[in-house]
Write a protein that holds these residues in place. Structure first.
Motif, PDB file in Angstrom:
ATOM      1  N   LYS A  16      59.071 -31.780  17.706  1.00  0.00           N
ATOM      2  CA  LYS A  16      59.033 -30.585  16.876  1.00  0.00           C
ATOM      3  C   LYS A  16      60.385 -29.868  16.895  1.00  0.00           C
ATOM      4  O   LYS A  16      60.844 -29.362  15.864  1.00  0.00           O
ATOM      5  CB  LYS A  16      57.924 -29.657  17.353  1.00  0.00           C
ATOM      6  N   ALA A  17      61.026 -29.815  18.065  1.00  0.00           N
ATOM      7  CA  ALA A  17      62.333 -29.168  18.162  1.00  0.00           C
ATOM      8  C   ALA A  17      63.370 -29.912  17.331  1.00  0.00           C
ATOM      9  O   ALA A  17      64.189 -29.306  16.640  1.00  0.00           O
ATOM     10  CB  ALA A  17      62.770 -29.098  19.624  1.00  0.00           C
ATOM     11  N   ALA A  18      63.325 -31.244  17.380  1.00  0.00           N
ATOM     12  CA  ALA A  18      64.283 -32.044  16.608  1.00  0.00           C
ATOM     13  C   ALA A  18      64.047 -31.882  15.118  1.00  0.00           C
ATOM     14  O   ALA A  18      64.987 -31.760  14.335  1.00  0.00           O
ATOM     15  CB  ALA A  18      64.167 -33.515  17.011  1.00  0.00           C
ATOM     16  N   ARG A  19      62.780 -31.856  14.725  1.00  0.00           N
ATOM     17  CA  ARG A  19      62.443 -31.794  13.308  1.00  0.00           C
ATOM     18  C   ARG A  19      62.820 -30.449  12.692  1.00  0.00           C
ATOM     19  O   ARG A  19      63.105 -30.361  11.504  1.00  0.00           O
ATOM     20  CB  ARG A  19      60.941 -32.053  13.137  1.00  0.00           C
ATOM     21  N   GLN A 166      65.942 -39.412  26.275  1.00  0.00           N
ATOM     22  CA  GLN A 166      65.996 -38.986  24.881  1.00  0.00           C
ATOM     23  C   GLN A 166      66.160 -37.473  24.751  1.00  0.00           C
ATOM     24  O   GLN A 166      66.860 -36.986  23.864  1.00  0.00           O
ATOM     25  CB  GLN A 166      64.719 -39.444  24.158  1.00  0.00           C
ATOM     26  N   VAL A 167      65.498 -36.707  25.633  1.00  0.00           N
ATOM     27  CA  VAL A 167      65.580 -35.245  25.548  1.00  0.00           C
ATOM     28  C   VAL A 167      66.992 -34.769  25.869  1.00  0.00           C
ATOM     29  O   VAL A 167      67.553 -33.909  25.177  1.00  0.00           O
ATOM     30  CB  VAL A 167      64.551 -34.586  26.482  1.00  0.00           C
ATOM     31  N   ASP A 168      67.592 -35.324  26.926  1.00  0.00           N
ATOM     32  CA  ASP A 168      68.973 -34.967  27.260  1.00  0.00           C
ATOM     33  C   ASP A 168      69.924 -35.329  26.123  1.00  0.00           C
ATOM     34  O   ASP A 168      70.892 -34.607  25.849  1.00  0.00           O
ATOM     35  CB  ASP A 168      69.406 -35.673  28.548  1.00  0.00           C
ATOM     36  N   LEU A 169      69.651 -36.452  25.455  1.00  0.00           N
ATOM     37  CA  LEU A 169      70.494 -36.866  24.335  1.00  0.00           C
ATOM     38  C   LEU A 169      70.388 -35.874  23.180  1.00  0.00           C
ATOM     39  O   LEU A 169      71.397 -35.481  22.588  1.00  0.00           O
ATOM     40  CB  LEU A 169      70.093 -38.269  23.868  1.00  0.00           C
ATOM     41  N   LEU A 170      69.167 -35.434  22.861  1.00  0.00           N
ATOM     42  CA  LEU A 170      68.988 -34.443  21.800  1.00  0.00           C
ATOM     43  C   LEU A 170      69.715 -33.143  22.152  1.00  0.00           C
ATOM     44  O   LEU A 170      70.371 -32.539  21.301  1.00  0.00           O
ATOM     45  CB  LEU A 170      67.502 -34.170  21.577  1.00  0.00           C
ATOM     46  N   ASN A 171      69.595 -32.720  23.401  1.00  0.00           N
ATOM     47  CA  ASN A 171      70.267 -31.482  23.827  1.00  0.00           C
ATOM     48  C   ASN A 171      71.780 -31.611  23.730  1.00  0.00           C
ATOM     49  O   ASN A 171      72.476 -30.659  23.342  1.00  0.00           O
ATOM     50  CB  ASN A 171      69.858 -31.135  25.260  1.00  0.00           C
ATOM     51  N   TRP A 172      72.311 -32.794  24.090  1.00  0.00           N
ATOM     52  CA  TRP A 172      73.763 -33.010  24.007  1.00  0.00           C
ATOM     53  C   TRP A 172      74.227 -32.962  22.550  1.00  0.00           C
ATOM     54  O   TRP A 172      75.274 -32.386  22.241  1.00  0.00           O
ATOM     55  CB  TRP A 172      74.129 -34.351  24.636  1.00  0.00           C
ATOM     56  N   LEU A 173      73.450 -33.545  21.656  1.00  0.00           N
ATOM     57  CA  LEU A 173      73.821 -33.555  20.238  1.00  0.00           C
ATOM     58  C   LEU A 173      73.768 -32.159  19.632  1.00  0.00           C
ATOM     59  O   LEU A 173      74.593 -31.807  18.784  1.00  0.00           O
ATOM     60  CB  LEU A 173      72.890 -34.486  19.461  1.00  0.00           C
TER      61      LEU A 173
END
Length: 252
Positions: A16-19, A166-173
């Motif tokens: 949901k956060a990514a979307r 995956q969560v750390d990757l989203l946060n880094w991006l």
């Protein structure tokens, strides 16, 4: 959260956060285009590319989900059922065949996050980094991501081929430093960053992505090139919407 986790609520909140993050969605859309381009170029050189689809299988790998599965994330009535099947590794994924599974040296990707890289330049840089990280994993290569902005700090993320968070990757991006100085890529700091991120020893592909609006003295260039040789690294610089300028003095 952690790789291998079956925490449904954590997975749901991450989706949901990514979307809901428009910048992250643009990064992912660009990465998809870059990945298709890279696959096409590779397939033109090789009979069997890294991503030759040979069938379908049940699994829980986000990067291999078929479009019909991803579509269910946008339908509220199907979202929870999708997340349940994803956690139980029952979602429909593409099955790939590859001939180039050999492990190569590490790849370290450094993104310029100075103020001049904001918005579209940052999104393009992050999309390139995401694409390169994807192919590193397909080649069984260790990958490290570094965000740097002058003397304003840096962020690192290690991506071993068999263990991506995956969560750390989203946060880094998503994050962006947005500060800077006249040296918006790490030179003398790179040795320390290598140690901090845990880059394994071996021939390393080092990639800088920047608009190259920086100053590099001859002394710094000489010291940097000596360090590169000591760790068996080659530097490939990708310059966005600008000329390479003094970045060429340290680039291979």
């Amino acid at each position: 959260g952690e790789p291998g986790s079956s925490d449904v609520s954590a997975i749901a909140s991450a989706f949901k956060a990514a979307r809901s993050n428009k910048a992250l969605m643009r990064i992912c859309a660009l990465a998809g285009k870059f990945r298709q381009l890279a696959q096409g170029l590779h397939n033109a050189r090789s009979k069997n590319g890294f991503d030759e689809v040979t069938g379908l299988e049940s699994g829980g790998d986000i990067s291999r989900l078929v479009p019909s599965e991803l579509m269910k994330l946008g339908i509220p009535e199907l979202e929870l059922d999708f997340l349940r099947r994803f956690v139980e590794k029952q979602t429909l994924c593409r099955e790939f065949d590859a001939e180039e599974k050999v492990g190569l040296g590490p790849i370290v990707i450094v993104i310029d996050e100075s103020g001049s890289m904001i918005a579209s330049r940052n999104e393009s840089a992050k999309a390139i980094a995401l694409t390169l990280a994807y192919f590193a994993r397909k080649q069984n290569r260790w990958c490290g991501l570094v965000a740097y902005s002058g003397e304003s700090g840096h962020r690192v993320l290690a991506l071993p081929p068999d263990r991506w968070n995956q969560v750390d990757l989203l946060n880094w991006l998503e994050a962006f430093i947005g500060m800077g100085s006249d040296q918006d890529l790490p030179l003398k700091e790179m040795a320390g960053i290598f140690n901090e991120i845990g880059a394994p020893a071996g021939k390393t592909d080092l990639i800088y992505i920047s608009d190259a609006e920086l100053h590099i003295s001859q002394k710094k260039a000489t010291e940097y090139n000596l360090w590169k040789a000591s760790v068996k690294a080659k530097l490939f610089s990708l310059v966005l919407n600008s000329s390479p300028g003094q970045l060429s003095s340290i680039s291979d």
